[in-house]
Each structure stands twice: as structure tokens, then as C-alpha cells.
Design a protein around this motif. Structure first.
Motif: not given
Length: 60
Positions: A2-25
Motif C-alpha cells: 500500500r502507498k505511504a506518504e513520506i517527506l522528501p528526500p525519499a532516498g532509496a524507497f521504491v516510489p509508488w508510481s514504480e510498483r508495477r516494475h516489482l513483478g518478478g522480484q
């Protein structure tokens, strides 16, 4: 997952917009509820990283 709101800088966290790229991981570490996911927490080929070819599965 699920989505979590964090303050910048987000660092190495996986952005919610890139969650679909986690398939196969799969998880390279134990993921507890509420854990914020970083790219270092997943791998694409666990056989190379786990002893004796242990396979792990994670439904992201």
C-alpha cells in the motif's frame, strides 16, 4: 502493498508510481508489516543470493 506518504528526500524507497516494475522480484530480507520498501530489499535472482539455492516467494 500500500502507498505511504513520506517527506522528501525519499532516498532509496521504491516510489509508488514504480510498483508495477516489482513483478518478478523477491524479498532479500524479512519484510514486516509497515516496512517501507527500498530497492536493496529485493533481488531478481535469489538462487545466487541464498544458501543452497533456497527459494523465497513474495507476493508484491
Amino acid at each position: 502493498m500500500r502507498k505511504a506518504e513520506i517527506l522528501p528526500p525519499a532516498g532509496a524507497f521504491v516510489p509508488w508510481s514504480e510498483r508495477r516494475h516489482l513483478g518478478g522480484q523477491v524479498a532479500a530480507v524479512t519484510l514486516l508489516p509497515g516496512t517501507l520498501l527500498t530497492r536493496a530489499m529485493t533481488v531478481s535472482s535469489v538462487i545466487e543470493h541464498m544458501p543452497r539455492g533456497t527459494l523465497l516467494g513474495l507476493d508484491l
